[in-house]
Write a protein that holds these residues in place. Structure first.
Motif, PDB file in Angstrom:
ATOM      1  N   CYS A 284      -5.392  -3.343  -0.636  1.00 38.07           N
ATOM      2  CA  CYS A 284      -4.271  -2.436  -0.390  1.00 38.07           C
ATOM      3  C   CYS A 284      -3.879  -1.575  -1.532  1.00 38.07           C
ATOM      4  O   CYS A 284      -3.720  -0.175  -1.211  1.00 38.07           O
ATOM      5  CB  CYS A 284      -2.969  -3.107   0.049  1.00 38.07           C
ATOM      6  SG  CYS A 284      -2.800  -3.827   1.784  1.00 38.07           S
TER       7      CYS A 284
ATOM      8  N   SER B  17      -7.026   0.945  -1.706  1.00 41.40           N
ATOM      9  CA  SER B  17      -6.975   1.954  -0.583  1.00 41.40           C
ATOM     10  C   SER B  17      -5.653   3.290  -0.898  1.00 41.40           C
ATOM     11  O   SER B  17      -6.062   4.371  -0.699  1.00 41.40           O
ATOM     12  CB  SER B  17      -6.112   1.485   0.784  1.00 41.40           C
ATOM     13  OG  SER B  17      -4.906   1.189   0.699  1.00 41.40           O
TER      14      SER B  17
ATOM     15  N   SER C 218       0.719  -1.121   0.189  1.00 41.15           N
ATOM     16  CA  SER C 218      -0.039   0.078   0.163  1.00 41.15           C
ATOM     17  C   SER C 218       0.811   1.361  -0.198  1.00 41.15           C
ATOM     18  O   SER C 218       0.432   2.125  -0.712  1.00 41.15           O
ATOM     19  CB  SER C 218      -0.924  -0.059   1.225  1.00 41.15           C
ATOM     20  OG  SER C 218      -0.294  -0.091   2.480  1.00 41.15           O
TER      21      SER C 218
END
Length: 566
Positions: free
Chosen positions: A540, A543, A41
């Protein structure tokens, strides 16, 4: 002693490529961003922000990037340290397209057929999950006559739920609910409400009654850090990934995915500093504080300050909030975590084995008979280690021979455990990525860690031997290492030693999950498995895109438009 930045002399520094921002980029060009954590991420966020014109630096505490998805090599074996399933391939391709390339150009993907094999306690024959919806419908019908038609309906519902989730619930931080007031959501509200209020196991029981098939349909809850008895049946959407889309493997493993994203971030102009431990998020502004930088220490203990206009934490949210911010600036302080579910921890085994093991597939699952007891021991009080445990084995070396010396087999074993750091450390030498054993440790089997986890490892190896019929497995092991719950704390600052992040229960999913921005510090943003949309490599990546959308003021729920590629 401390220095302002100190990057020019930092060991492990990866310098910028010098690429100029593209014409017409964001008006925020040149703003400095510090990202804490170089897992997937953090890397993905850095790449997207750098392409949007930001000046980005990553601070990573380890000596390599990747976080839970890093790698380790020893004696000719190469292991992915954690994630090993490549699911939701369109999410990866979408991210790569936002970075100006494609998954096809970046990765060598191989379809697995069967996608995985399942052994069941007390059953002599395993079940292989084939590639393709029709083959799986036929498989379920052969095992449970009449289940095929119900499975077709189940997978149609799974596909519909998955599609609406991607379109309306994953690529958003829920800053406003107005974008959800769409016809495709409103017409599905009764169905979505039922799926949220019924657990996955009960929902599965309406489709199949054979205990083995119920376990196959319920196990995806583990990918969500939860139990089929606690996970909302909304997550039956996971079945479309393995039973319809099929399972793929990127040659080189998940570390090849990380390597590609790292390279793309470099090409976009990102600076990566390894062996850089964030110790404090700096703020200023009195009643309305704003993040102004990050204090960090290097491997020698020297402290540094890296000033920033924006700070993004890709680290564990509990650690970020409770260790890097003072109590008065914490959005998610200790009281928030008191009633939260951290998800499971795990014992991880890394085994090098002499010879081939045809009894195991690339992905193999071993399920105990009493799942209520299995999951109850992991999630309910009093917690304890399941006996016998259900667990997962990955054998990449047939598809990817580079993961083991010729004539030998690479095995990675993941045994879900309660999230209790007191269960201890494994026997992994030194930092992730190091070659060989730590000082004074034997290079082969003799390097044992704490007794409890090593005894569990012995039992797990014996369980594989007996259930899969590899009776000489233990005598063929030439390399053995392990990691335990305390390793997740030490290596990743993981709350309660969780291997994945907070469980996807109803109270910790979608808009009920921790948000992507601090409510008390302006310019402080969060990405990764602790926050929306949730855990897993695809989540991830999403995000990171949610971060970019938030900085642009984009409250839409759809993925960003993909740029035209030549």
């Amino acid at each position: 002693m401390s220095t302002e930045s100190g990057l020019s002399s930092k060991k492990g520094l990866s310098s910028k490529s010098g690429q100029s921002p593209k014409k017409g980029q964001s008006a925020k060009n040149g703003q400095r961003v510090v990202i804490i954590g170089g897992g997937i991420s953090g890397l993905a966020s850095a790449g997207l922000l750098a392409r949007d014109g930001y000046d980005v630096t990553i601070l990573e505490k380890s000596d390599q990037v990747g976080g839970r998805a890093s790698s380790w090599q020893s004696d000719g074996f190469r292991f992915d340290m954690g994630p090993s399933w490549y699911l939701m391939p369109e999410v990866f391709d979408h991210f790569f397209r936002l970075m100006g390339t494609t998954a096809e150009a970046e990765l060598d993907l191989r379809a697995l057929d069967p996608g995985y094999r399942v052994y069941f306690e007390g059953e002599r024959e395993p079940i292989d999950i084939p590639l393709g919806l029709e083959k799986n419908v036929d498989l379920f019908d052969r095992i449970e006559p009449g289940a095929g038609a119900r499975m077709r309906d189940y997978l149609a519902s799974s596909r519909d739920t998955y599609d609406i989730a991607k379109r309306r619930f994953l690529y958003t931080s829920f800053r406003t609910l107005l974008p959800l007031l769409r016809r495709d959501v409103l017409t599905r509200l009764p169905k979505l409400a039922r799926l949220l209020l019924q657990n996955l196991d009960s929902f599965v029981g309406r489709t199949v009654s054979d205990p083995r098939l119920r376990q196959i349909l319920g196990y995806p809850a583990v990918f969500l850090g939860s139990s089929p008895f606690e996970t909302p049946s909304m997550y039956h959407l996971m079945s479309t990934l393995d039973l319809d889309d099929g399972v793929q493997y990127p040659m080189g493993g998940i570390s090849a995915v990380i390597g590609s994203i790292e390279r793309l971030a470099h090409d976009a102009g990102v600076t990566i500093v390894t062996e850089a431990t964030a110790t404090r998020i700096r703020t200023s502004g009195g009643l309305h504080p704003r993040a102004t930088g990050v204090e960090w220490s290097d491997a020698s203990g020297m402290t540094h300050l890296l000033r920033a206009d924006l700070v993004v934490s890709a680290a564990d949210l509990h650690h970020t909030e409770t260790k890097l911010l003072p109590a008065k600036l914490q959005t998610y302080g200790e009281s928030y975590w008191a009633e939260k579910n951290p998800g499971p921890s795990a014992l991880l085994l890394y085994l090098g084995v002499e010879g081939e093991i045809p009894e195991l597939e690339h992905h193999t699952l071993l399920f105990s008979r009493d799942w209520h007891d299995n999951f109850g021991r992991i999630f309910d009080e009093p917690k304890s280690i399941p006996e016998p445990p259900s667990f997962y084995v990955c054998k990449p070396s047939v598809v990817d021979p580079a993961t083991a010396p010729e004539g030998q087999t690479n095995l990675f074993v993941l045994v879900p455990l309660p999230a209790q750091p007191e269960l201890g450390l494994g026997s992994m030498p030194g930092a992730a990525g190091s070659e060989g054993a730590a000082d004074g440790a034997a290079a082969g089997v003799g390097n044992s860690g704490p007794g409890q986890l090593e005894r569990l490892g012995d039992a797990v190896i014996q369980q594989i031997a007996e259930w899969a019929g590899v009776l000489d497995l233990n005598s063929r092991i030439v390399l053995r290492r392990s990691r335990g719950p305390q390793d997740f704390v030490d290596d990743y600052n993981s709350w309660s030693g969780s291997m994945l992040g907070p469980a996807h229960t109803l109270a910790q999913s979608a808009m009920f999950r921790a948000g992507n921005q601090s409510k008390r510090v302006r310019g402080l943003h969060y990405v990764g498995g602790s926050v929306r949309p949730g855990i897993g490599l695809p989540m991830c990546l999403i995000s990171a895109e949610v971060l970019l959308k938030n900085l642009r003021g984009d409250t839409s729920t759809e993925p960003l438009p993909e740029p035209h590629l030549p």
